[in-house]
Design an enzyme around this catalytic site. Structure first.
Site, PDB file in Angstrom:
ATOM      1  N   PRO A 184       0.811  -1.222   0.000  1.00  0.00           N
ATOM      2  CA  PRO A 184       0.000   0.000   0.000  1.00  0.00           C
ATOM      3  C   PRO A 184       0.843   1.269   0.000  1.00  0.00           C
ATOM      4  O   PRO A 184       1.856   1.374   0.693  1.00  0.00           O
ATOM      5  CB  PRO A 184      -0.813  -0.119   1.292  1.00  0.00           C
ATOM      6  CG  PRO A 184      -0.923  -1.593   1.527  1.00  0.00           C
ATOM      7  CD  PRO A 184       0.402  -2.154   1.067  1.00  0.00           C
ATOM      8  N   CYS A 185       0.395   2.263  -0.782  1.00  0.00           N
ATOM      9  CA  CYS A 185       1.178   3.476  -0.984  1.00  0.00           C
ATOM     10  C   CYS A 185       0.719   4.665  -0.154  1.00  0.00           C
ATOM     11  O   CYS A 185       1.389   5.688  -0.138  1.00  0.00           O
ATOM     12  CB  CYS A 185       1.143   3.864  -2.466  1.00  0.00           C
ATOM     13  SG  CYS A 185      -0.475   4.458  -3.011  1.00  0.00           S
ATOM     14  N   GLN A 186      -0.390   4.551   0.544  1.00  0.00           N
ATOM     15  CA  GLN A 186      -0.976   5.733   1.178  1.00  0.00           C
ATOM     16  C   GLN A 186      -0.012   6.487   2.100  1.00  0.00           C
ATOM     17  O   GLN A 186      -0.052   7.719   2.164  1.00  0.00           O
ATOM     18  CB  GLN A 186      -2.233   5.346   1.975  1.00  0.00           C
ATOM     19  CG  GLN A 186      -3.386   4.914   1.107  1.00  0.00           C
ATOM     20  CD  GLN A 186      -3.386   3.420   0.818  1.00  0.00           C
ATOM     21  OE1 GLN A 186      -2.364   2.743   0.888  1.00  0.00           O
ATOM     22  NE2 GLN A 186      -4.549   2.887   0.469  1.00  0.00           N
ATOM     23  N   VAL A 217       3.387   6.411   1.948  1.00  0.00           N
ATOM     24  CA  VAL A 217       4.650   6.781   1.310  1.00  0.00           C
ATOM     25  C   VAL A 217       4.463   7.691   0.107  1.00  0.00           C
ATOM     26  O   VAL A 217       5.421   8.283  -0.380  1.00  0.00           O
ATOM     27  CB  VAL A 217       5.477   5.532   0.889  1.00  0.00           C
ATOM     28  CG1 VAL A 217       5.897   4.736   2.106  1.00  0.00           C
ATOM     29  CG2 VAL A 217       4.738   4.668  -0.106  1.00  0.00           C
ATOM     30  N   SER A 218       3.252   7.843  -0.365  1.00  0.00           N
ATOM     31  CA  SER A 218       2.971   8.671  -1.526  1.00  0.00           C
ATOM     32  C   SER A 218       3.219  10.143  -1.225  1.00  0.00           C
ATOM     33  O   SER A 218       3.007  10.609  -0.107  1.00  0.00           O
ATOM     34  CB  SER A 218       1.501   8.473  -1.937  1.00  0.00           C
ATOM     35  OG  SER A 218       1.114   9.438  -2.883  1.00  0.00           O
TER      36      SER A 218
END
Length: 181
Positions: free
Chosen positions: A75-77, A79-80
């Site tokens: 999941p990128c939430q 680190v985005s």
């Protein structure tokens, strides 16, 4: 005959689809995905894949079959660049450590790790360090969304250090893996 793969954070199976279309993968052995709607899409697209493990934190060598390749984008939430910046300490992106644990338990010859380019400063070095600390000396692809990134294995470096990842415009995933398989 292509490789046998397993997928973590499978979403709707587009990573697997690309690998199959490229000819690298001929069999998707298992997919780990928690979202019910995504799981329904996976069931329709990959009827032969085992999806008995729903939660990545419960997945491991006791319930996932050995494979040649594990792929997935954690999941990128957190680190985005659009996120709040919690990085790998965040509840969602911190699931990377489950991915790393599973790699350590199953020890596939190949792994493909993907995440967003906009937040690479929040994840890339930590992921690379985690893979090295876990003893990954085989080919591991760290892919920034939309790009193929290659980096050498510890034994490939003449001075024992890893140079920064190298971008190879136009390099396909098939070529990247085939060159190092």
């Amino acid at each position: 005959m292509g490789l046998r793969c397993g997928s973590l954070f499978s979403g709707v199976g587009l990573f697997e689809l690309g690998l199959m279309w490229s000819g690298l993968v001929s069999d998707v052995a298992w997919q780990v995905e928690i979202d019910p709607w995504c799981r329904s899409v996976l069931a329709a697209r990959y009827p032969g894949a085992n999806r008995s493990v729903v939660d990545v934190s419960l997945a491991g060598s006791s319930n996932l079959a050995p494979v040649d390749l594990i792929c997935g984008g954690f999941p990128c939430q957190d680190v985005s660049g659009a996120g709040l910046g919690a990085g790998l300490d965040g509840a969602r992106s911190g699931l990377w450590y489950e991915y790393l644990r599973i790699l350590g338990e199953l020890r596939p010859p190949l792994a493909i790790v993907e995440n967003v380019a906009s937040g690479k400063g929040r994840w890339l070095c930590a992921v690379r360090s985690g893979l090295r600390a876990a003893g990954r000396t085989g080919p591991v692809r760290l892919s920034l969304a939309g790009e193929v990134k290659l980096w050498p294995t510890p034994t490939a470096s003449t001075d024992g250090r890893h140079p920064p990842e190298t971008s190879h415009p136009g390099l396909t995933l098939r070529t990247a893996v085939a060159d190092h398989w």
